[in-house]
Design a protein around this motif. Structure first.
Motif, short mmCIF file in Angstrom:
data_model
loop_
_atom_site.label_atom_id
_atom_site.label_comp_id
_atom_site.label_asym_id
_atom_site.label_seq_id
_atom_site.Cartn_x
_atom_site.Cartn_y
_atom_site.Cartn_z
N ASN A 31 -46.49 -63.12 19.03
CA ASN A 31 -45.94 -63.42 16.92
C ASN A 31 -44.96 -62.30 17.03
O ASN A 31 -44.73 -61.15 17.56
N ALA A 32 -43.67 -62.78 16.41
CA ALA A 32 -42.82 -62.31 15.75
C ALA A 32 -43.10 -60.99 14.55
O ALA A 32 -42.24 -60.33 14.19
N ALA A 33 -44.38 -61.10 14.30
CA ALA A 33 -44.91 -60.07 13.12
C ALA A 33 -44.84 -58.98 13.65
O ALA A 33 -45.56 -57.97 12.57
N ASN A 34 -45.43 -59.02 14.90
CA ASN A 34 -45.48 -57.70 15.68
C ASN A 34 -44.36 -56.92 16.22
O ASN A 34 -43.66 -57.83 16.37
N ASP A 35 -44.71 -55.90 16.56
CA ASP A 35 -43.67 -54.47 16.31
C ASP A 35 -43.75 -53.30 16.96
O ASP A 35 -43.82 -52.15 16.95
N TYR A 36 -44.61 -53.67 17.86
CA TYR A 36 -45.39 -52.12 18.72
C TYR A 36 -44.32 -51.22 19.32
O TYR A 36 -43.73 -52.01 19.79
N PRO A 37 -44.52 -50.31 19.15
CA PRO A 37 -43.44 -49.05 19.72
C PRO A 37 -43.82 -49.51 21.65
O PRO A 37 -44.96 -49.68 21.27
N LEU A 38 -42.60 -49.40 22.30
CA LEU A 38 -43.10 -49.40 23.75
C LEU A 38 -42.37 -47.77 24.13
O LEU A 38 -42.03 -46.77 23.85
N PRO A 39 -43.82 -47.37 24.72
CA PRO A 39 -43.08 -46.04 25.37
C PRO A 39 -41.84 -45.90 26.32
O PRO A 39 -41.21 -47.04 26.56
N LEU A 40 -41.52 -45.36 27.30
CA LEU A 40 -40.00 -45.21 27.87
C LEU A 40 -40.42 -44.63 29.25
O LEU A 40 -41.19 -43.38 29.12
N GLU A 41 -39.98 -45.28 30.44
CA GLU A 41 -40.13 -44.55 31.38
C GLU A 41 -38.47 -43.57 31.91
O GLU A 41 -37.11 -44.68 32.10
N LEU A 42 -39.31 -42.22 31.87
CA LEU A 42 -38.07 -41.73 31.70
C LEU A 42 -37.70 -40.72 33.23
O LEU A 42 -39.22 -40.36 34.13
N THR A 43 -36.96 -41.31 33.20
CA THR A 43 -36.89 -40.76 35.01
C THR A 43 -35.63 -39.47 35.33
O THR A 43 -35.10 -39.22 36.73
N THR A 44 -34.94 -39.00 34.31
CA THR A 44 -34.40 -37.95 34.71
C THR A 44 -35.47 -36.80 33.61
O THR A 44 -35.01 -37.51 32.37
N ILE A 45 -35.11 -35.60 34.18
CA ILE A 45 -35.35 -33.75 33.17
C ILE A 45 -34.37 -34.57 31.42
O ILE A 45 -35.08 -34.28 31.16
N GLU A 46 -32.92 -34.72 31.95
CA GLU A 46 -32.06 -35.27 30.80
C GLU A 46 -33.08 -35.85 29.59
O GLU A 46 -32.55 -35.22 29.06
N ALA A 47 -33.46 -36.57 30.21
CA ALA A 47 -34.09 -37.88 29.25
C ALA A 47 -35.23 -37.32 28.75
O ALA A 47 -35.41 -37.97 27.83
N VAL A 48 -35.51 -36.97 29.60
CA VAL A 48 -37.09 -36.52 28.97
C VAL A 48 -36.37 -35.88 27.44
O VAL A 48 -36.94 -35.32 26.54
N ASP A 49 -35.31 -34.05 28.42
CA ASP A 49 -35.03 -33.59 27.42
C ASP A 49 -34.74 -35.16 25.91
O ASP A 49 -34.77 -33.98 24.08
N ASP A 50 -33.60 -35.51 26.17
CA ASP A 50 -33.46 -36.66 25.17
C ASP A 50 -34.13 -37.01 23.79
O ASP A 50 -33.92 -37.13 23.34
N PHE A 51 -35.74 -37.34 24.89
CA PHE A 51 -36.55 -37.96 23.89
C PHE A 51 -36.75 -37.12 23.34
O PHE A 51 -37.77 -37.63 22.34
N VAL A 52 -37.71 -36.05 23.31
CA VAL A 52 -37.92 -35.08 22.61
C VAL A 52 -37.38 -34.75 21.85
O VAL A 52 -37.83 -34.06 20.00
N LYS A 53 -35.91 -34.43 21.74
CA LYS A 53 -34.89 -34.19 20.62
C LYS A 53 -34.43 -34.88 19.72
O LYS A 53 -34.55 -34.66 18.53
N LEU A 54 -34.60 -36.12 20.04
CA LEU A 54 -34.91 -37.08 19.22
C LEU A 54 -36.31 -37.97 18.10
O LEU A 54 -35.90 -37.71 17.68
N HIS A 55 -37.35 -37.37 19.48
CA HIS A 55 -38.08 -37.91 17.75
C HIS A 55 -39.03 -36.39 17.75
O HIS A 55 -40.04 -36.41 16.65
N GLY A 56 -39.44 -35.21 18.14
CA GLY A 56 -39.62 -34.37 17.95
C GLY A 56 -40.93 -33.62 17.98
O GLY A 56 -41.19 -32.76 18.31
N ASP A 57 -42.19 -34.56 18.27
CA ASP A 57 -43.83 -35.01 18.79
C ASP A 57 -43.83 -36.25 19.62
O ASP A 57 -44.22 -37.03 18.78
#
Length: 221
Positions: A31-57
């Protein structure tokens, strides 16, 4: 009577939280109207840090976990303990899953069964505390649908059920026979109620299915 090694490998593969990403992508394509956000698969601690900084909570999850186990909420930045947990999880499991924290209003699930075909078994209404399962409410499917209608439209619920049947038929039933519970929730964002239709997929008997069967078999109308 025991499952084969291939059966076990299929269940392990399908029990990984990345299956929820595939399900959400499927629902968005349907359905083109759906925009469900996707979880992310984080494979490095740097990627985790970036994800936390981007979203905050955010909520970080082990790739194989359920019922609220293996979850860590991070607000602002990771503590040393949280960083150690994330680093160890990546080393052991290859990743952690990252999701934006949501203001959950109501947890519920759709229960299915994979056999000769995929069938819908009913709904499950339950409560959690900090993501940890607390218990089910004993209500009929009709009562649960009526309760959910105050947040989201019955049409969206029906469409989600239909699309999940198609997804499970294509991606799960060829490799697994038995009960499947798809956890979801209603959350509040910008003074609106929204649906997250696939938080977790459980390839096992769930408390939700037990509660649903109890209601059908033993609860008076």
């Amino acid at each position: 009577c025991l499952p084969t090694m291939q059966d076990l490998e299929n269940i392990r593969r399908l029990s990984h939280r990345r299956l929820t990403i595939a399900a959400l992508q499927f629902l968005n394509r349907k359905n083109a109207a759906n925009d469900y956000p996707l979880p992310l698969e984080l494979t490095t601690i740097e990627a985790v840090d970036d994800f936390v900084k981007l979203h905050g909570d955010v909520v970080l999850k082990l790739p194989w976990s359920g019922s609220g186990r293996g979850l860590r909420r991070v607000v602002g930045e990771m503590t040393e303990h949280q960083r150690g947990w994330a680093r160890q999880s990546i080393r052991k499991h290859g990743c952690v899953m990252g999701e934006i924290f949501r203001n959950v209003v109501q947890d519920f699930a759709m229960e299915f069964h994979c056999g000769a075909e995929v069938g819908f078994c009913g709904y499950s209404l339950f409560s959690t505390h900090n993501g940890v399962y607390q218990g089910n409410v004993l209500m009929s499917d009709a009562a649960i649908e009526s309760h959910l209608a105050q947040f989201i439209s019955p049409m969206q619920i029906a469409e989600t059920q239909h699309s999940l049947l198609q997804f499970l038929e294509a991606e799960v039933r060829p490799f697994y026979q038995g009960p499947v519970g798809v956890d979801m929730f209603v959350f509040q964002e910008d003074n609106q109620y929204r649906l997250d239709p696939c938080v977790e997929i459980n390839l096992r008997m769930t408390m939700g299915l037990l509660a649903n069967r109890f209601c059908r078999n033993y609860l008076a109308d």
